[in-house]
Write a protein that holds these residues in place. Sequence first.
Motif, PDB file in Angstrom:
ATOM      1  N   ARG A 224      49.056  71.445  27.545  1.00  0.00           N
ATOM      2  CA  ARG A 224      49.317  70.825  28.852  1.00  0.00           C
ATOM      3  C   ARG A 224      49.221  69.295  28.736  1.00  0.00           C
ATOM      4  O   ARG A 224      50.108  68.575  29.170  1.00  0.00           O
ATOM      5  N   ASP A 225      48.156  68.825  28.069  1.00  0.00           N
ATOM      6  CA  ASP A 225      47.987  67.374  27.874  1.00  0.00           C
ATOM      7  C   ASP A 225      49.128  66.802  27.042  1.00  0.00           C
ATOM      8  O   ASP A 225      49.671  65.745  27.356  1.00  0.00           O
ATOM      9  N   ALA A 226      49.466  67.526  25.962  1.00  0.00           N
ATOM     10  CA  ALA A 226      50.483  66.998  25.036  1.00  0.00           C
ATOM     11  C   ALA A 226      51.859  66.932  25.710  1.00  0.00           C
ATOM     12  O   ALA A 226      52.585  65.951  25.536  1.00  0.00           O
ATOM     13  N   PHE A 227      52.206  67.945  26.491  1.00  0.00           N
ATOM     14  CA  PHE A 227      53.506  67.918  27.196  1.00  0.00           C
ATOM     15  C   PHE A 227      53.526  66.800  28.232  1.00  0.00           C
ATOM     16  O   PHE A 227      54.532  66.125  28.413  1.00  0.00           O
ATOM     17  N   ASN A 228      52.385  66.603  28.860  1.00  0.00           N
ATOM     18  CA  ASN A 228      52.266  65.543  29.866  1.00  0.00           C
ATOM     19  C   ASN A 228      52.426  64.172  29.197  1.00  0.00           C
ATOM     20  O   ASN A 228      53.243  63.352  29.617  1.00  0.00           O
ATOM     21  N   THR A 229      51.657  63.953  28.124  1.00  0.00           N
ATOM     22  CA  THR A 229      51.707  62.671  27.418  1.00  0.00           C
ATOM     23  C   THR A 229      53.111  62.407  26.871  1.00  0.00           C
ATOM     24  O   THR A 229      53.578  61.261  26.857  1.00  0.00           O
ATOM     25  N   ALA A 230      53.789  63.466  26.433  1.00  0.00           N
ATOM     26  CA  ALA A 230      55.144  63.304  25.873  1.00  0.00           C
ATOM     27  C   ALA A 230      56.184  63.083  26.975  1.00  0.00           C
ATOM     28  O   ALA A 230      57.367  62.881  26.680  1.00  0.00           O
ATOM     29  N   GLY A 231      55.765  63.151  28.225  1.00  0.00           N
ATOM     30  CA  GLY A 231      56.682  62.918  29.352  1.00  0.00           C
ATOM     31  C   GLY A 231      57.712  64.025  29.504  1.00  0.00           C
ATOM     32  O   GLY A 231      58.861  63.764  29.890  1.00  0.00           O
ATOM     33  N   LEU A 232      57.313  65.245  29.189  1.00  0.00           N
ATOM     34  CA  LEU A 232      58.294  66.352  29.198  1.00  0.00           C
ATOM     35  C   LEU A 232      58.189  67.254  30.423  1.00  0.00           C
ATOM     36  O   LEU A 232      58.934  68.226  30.538  1.00  0.00           O
TER      37      LEU A 232
END
Length: 338
Positions: A224-232
């Motif tokens: 969840r954090d990684a998708f958020n940080t990646a702007g996806l």
Amino acid sequence: MSSGTDAQLALLMAMGIGAGDAVISTPYTFFATAGCIHRTGAEIIFCDIDPATFMMDPVCLRDLLSSFKKDADGVLRSPKGNRIRLIVPIHLFGTCCDMEGIGAVAAEFGIEILEDAAQGLGAKYPSKSGTKSAGLIAPTSYISFYPSKNLGAAGDAGVALCLDGEMADKLRRIRNHGMEQRYYHKVVGGNFRIDAIQAAILRTKLPFLDGWNATRRSNAAIYRDAFNTAGLLDRVVLPAEPFAGSGLRDHHIYHQYVIRLPKRDAVMARLTEQKLGCAIYYPVPLHLQECFAYLGHKPGDFLASEQAASESLALPIFPGLRPDEQQRVVEAIKQALN
Ligand SMILES: Cc1ncc(COP(=O)(O)O)c(C=O)c1O
């Protein structure tokens, strides 16, 4: 039982489901559920899913049941004339169906529920009458211990659960070719016995289940954090957590981490090229499977299921997955989408 499939078949046999009956389930799931219904001789009737959760939609269920007519004896029948006997909602990917919504509709029409908890062991459900565990919400249910499940044996295994003692006796007989006394067959059953080695493996692994489920949940939080940080988050729909607000730790046990994205096939090709594991659960909804062609369904009949089948992609979520591996998965998806 010898598998989740056999547990379901044994339950249907114990309930006396067969020719002349109709059973309702969803088309976006693993084949076993509908396959068992077919094998009893009963009619399988599909009900579409809630697109947000991938699971049985109580509104569709109500519409479906309302479209059926009662006969002169007050028995609800399908258009083919079969008696509507049972609803089989399926807890998909590690969180529970809207069992209260489904239960309210079932009660309104006087139909029983058999709970498919094959993928749900350990998931908790926040009902109005308190917290319940997947597999212990309806009076009867089954769980799978297929090796890829959160609690997996080294081969096939499953369990049938029921609240009623007489039903439990029936299931014990059916599991063993209908025998109580050796070589005296009260009813026709099958060889649905669990292998002792699988039972021993499950018993050894069981104490670790809670910890493994917690790891799956923290892996989900990392995604969840990684998708958020990646702007996806504008292009990728992350798994719904319908009971996140309940405060229950185990509202989701992430048997699978299934995202939705319209460019699914391109993303999958990129992940596969980079040797990153991913899979489609489930590419063909059951109403469009060749073996069910006799039901006469066509594309467009269950739109939410068809869309889920064309957009869903399961990413690795197993305990032992490393954060840097998850980061590579999210990076590869970003590259494919850009
Ligand atoms: C939703 C669902 N129902 C039923 C089954 C059947 O379980 P098994 O593979 O143990 O026969 C499975 C498991 O694979 C499943 O995922």
